[in-house]
Scaffold this active site. Structure first.
Site, PDB file in Angstrom:
ATOM      1  N   ASP A  67       5.611 -12.755 -24.340  1.00 36.13           N
ATOM      2  CA  ASP A  67       5.986 -12.372 -22.975  1.00 36.13           C
ATOM      3  C   ASP A  67       4.831 -12.540 -21.994  1.00 36.13           C
ATOM      4  O   ASP A  67       3.686 -12.766 -22.388  1.00 36.13           O
ATOM      5  CB  ASP A  67       6.513 -10.923 -22.944  1.00 36.13           C
ATOM      6  CG  ASP A  67       5.664  -9.961 -23.776  1.00 36.13           C
ATOM      7  OD1 ASP A  67       4.507 -10.291 -24.083  1.00 36.13           O
ATOM      8  OD2 ASP A  67       6.159  -8.875 -24.108  1.00 36.13           O
ATOM      9  N   ASN A 136       9.937   3.179 -26.359  1.00 39.03           N
ATOM     10  CA  ASN A 136      11.403   3.247 -26.252  1.00 39.03           C
ATOM     11  C   ASN A 136      12.073   2.258 -27.210  1.00 39.03           C
ATOM     12  O   ASN A 136      13.247   1.947 -27.058  1.00 39.03           O
ATOM     13  CB  ASN A 136      11.843   2.987 -24.800  1.00 39.03           C
ATOM     14  CG  ASN A 136      11.387   1.626 -24.283  1.00 39.03           C
ATOM     15  OD1 ASN A 136      10.828   0.819 -25.040  1.00 39.03           O
ATOM     16  ND2 ASN A 136      11.621   1.357 -23.007  1.00 39.03           N
ATOM     17  N   HIS A 138      11.212  -0.942 -27.600  1.00 37.83           N
ATOM     18  CA  HIS A 138      11.280  -2.332 -27.157  1.00 37.83           C
ATOM     19  C   HIS A 138      10.400  -3.239 -28.019  1.00 37.83           C
ATOM     20  O   HIS A 138       9.420  -2.807 -28.617  1.00 37.83           O
ATOM     21  CB  HIS A 138      11.001  -2.492 -25.653  1.00 37.83           C
ATOM     22  CG  HIS A 138       9.591  -2.354 -25.198  1.00 37.83           C
ATOM     23  ND1 HIS A 138       9.237  -1.545 -24.140  1.00 37.83           N
ATOM     24  CD2 HIS A 138       8.435  -2.927 -25.612  1.00 37.83           C
ATOM     25  CE1 HIS A 138       7.939  -1.639 -23.937  1.00 37.83           C
ATOM     26  NE2 HIS A 138       7.426  -2.466 -24.824  1.00 37.83           N
ATOM     27  N   GLU A 143      14.009  -4.546 -23.308  1.00 36.51           N
ATOM     28  CA  GLU A 143      14.149  -3.127 -23.029  1.00 36.51           C
ATOM     29  C   GLU A 143      15.490  -2.595 -23.530  1.00 36.51           C
ATOM     30  O   GLU A 143      16.442  -3.369 -23.704  1.00 36.51           O
ATOM     31  CB  GLU A 143      14.066  -2.898 -21.514  1.00 36.51           C
ATOM     32  CG  GLU A 143      12.732  -3.297 -20.885  1.00 36.51           C
ATOM     33  CD  GLU A 143      11.617  -2.275 -21.156  1.00 36.51           C
ATOM     34  OE1 GLU A 143      11.659  -1.577 -22.187  1.00 36.51           O
ATOM     35  OE2 GLU A 143      10.698  -2.196 -20.328  1.00 36.51           O
TER      36      GLU A 143
HETATM   37  C1  GLP Z   1       4.076  -4.063 -24.113  1.00 38.07           C
HETATM   38  C2  GLP Z   1       4.312  -5.423 -24.757  1.00 38.07           C
HETATM   39  C3  GLP Z   1       4.893  -5.289 -26.139  1.00 38.07           C
HETATM   40  C4  GLP Z   1       4.082  -4.283 -26.928  1.00 38.07           C
HETATM   41  C5  GLP Z   1       4.208  -2.935 -26.282  1.00 38.07           C
HETATM   42  C6  GLP Z   1       3.490  -1.822 -27.028  1.00 38.07           C
HETATM   43  O1  GLP Z   1       5.174  -3.577 -23.445  1.00 38.07           O
HETATM   44  N1  GLP Z   1       5.167  -6.254 -23.983  1.00 38.07           N
HETATM   45  O2  GLP Z   1       4.895  -6.557 -26.777  1.00 38.07           O
HETATM   46  O3  GLP Z   1       4.541  -4.224 -28.262  1.00 38.07           O
HETATM   47  O4  GLP Z   1       3.632  -3.040 -24.984  1.00 38.07           O
HETATM   48  O5  GLP Z   1       2.152  -1.829 -26.686  1.00 38.07           O
HETATM   49  P1  GLP Z   1       1.010  -0.980 -27.356  1.00 38.07           P
HETATM   50  O6  GLP Z   1       0.666  -1.696 -28.607  1.00 38.07           O
HETATM   51  O7  GLP Z   1      -0.101  -0.976 -26.364  1.00 38.07           O
HETATM   52  O8  GLP Z   1       1.571   0.372 -27.602  1.00 38.07           O
END
Ligand code: GLP
Length: 246
Positions: A67, A136, A138, A143
């Site tokens: 992304d 959440n 995702h 989402e």
């Molecule tokens: C973002 C990214 C996801 C990632 C998520 C969790 O939203 N788009 O790909 O998995 O954050 O991030 P973290 O590892 O900082 O908790």
């Protein structure tokens, strides 16, 4: 799903890096699907360390990221281009023309989604997709929603995601409201999926992912349908699970 329980963040990072490392050793021209966020930083650090020691060679590999924020250019310090350059691309011998991310600067959502999906297809699909997990549920920026989104799409970020990701920005107001992300179908087409999860704050999302109903309100639950998913989770994240294989 195969669940690998680890002691802590460092242990999780090493074990997940071992799986990516095995993939690159077994198939040097692998297409690796990569993720951002705090979770994979330790994995990238470990892979870079093994590369420096001569144990890993990424010269034949290709990478595609999940992304990118809409509107952010690669030079923007909050962009995922910048993140990947800082934490991984600049530390290993991946060839610059062989790593791909959505182009956040392309204002034409439909064109960019079609371009990036075609880009992934043209590489022959993803051999190993690394994923983190949102609070959440995702994955990428898929989402919670009423339906699973299939291919690469432009998504409106959930309030909870903006809250969670504001730590990387000067303020919540500075977090972009939209992002390009691989869709659930794009992700599920990967031959192998590696979900890395760390911390008590992810325990409920991980429980729902592994044990809950398959439902677009918890996008990661769709991973239950994939035949080859490995979850590497530390004790804090996995404490609601019984352990073993699911
Ligand atoms: C973002 C990214 C996801 C990632 C998520 C969790 O939203 N788009 O790909 O998995 O954050 O991030 P973290 O590892 O900082 O908790």
């Amino acid at each position: 799903m195969k669940i690998i329980l680890t002691k802590d963040y460092q242990d999780m990072s090493r074990k997940a890096a071992n799986i990516i490392s095995a993939q690159v050793i077994l198939k040097p021209d692998s297409v690796l699907g990569l993720a951002t966020g705090a979770t994979p930083v330790g994995i990238y650090r470990q892979l870079a360390d093994w590369y420096r020691k001569g144990d890993l060679d990424f010269s034949c590999a290709t990478t595609v990221n999940l992304d990118e924020y809409y509107g952010l250019s690669p030079e923007d310090e909050q962009s995922y281009h910048y993140f990947m350059e800082k934490h991984f691309f600049s530390k290993v011998n991946l060839r610059p023309e062989k790593h791909f991310l959505p182009d956040g600067t392309n204002p034409d959502g439909d064109a960019e989604c079609a371009r990036y999906e075609a880009q992934i297809d043209s590489l022959g699909g993803i051999d190993l997709q690394l994923l983190g997990l949102g609070h959440n549920g995702h994955i990428g920026f898929n989402e919670p929603s009423d339906a699973f989104a299939g291919s690469v799409h432009l998504v409106d970020l959930a309030g909870r995601t903006i809250e969670a990701n504001k730590r990387f920005f000067p303020s919540a107001a500075a977090v972009p409201r939209q992002a390009y992300t691989m869709g659930v179908r794009t992700i599920l087409r990967a031959k192998k999926i590696l979900l890395a999860v760390s911390g008590e704050d992810k325990a409920q999302a991980l429980y729902q992912t592994v044990k809950g109903a398959i439902c677009p309100k918890v996008p990661a639950s769709v991973l239950q349908l994939h035949p080859d998913v490995v979850v590497v989770a530390d004790e804090a994240a996995a404490h609601k699970l019984a352990g073993g294989s699911f």
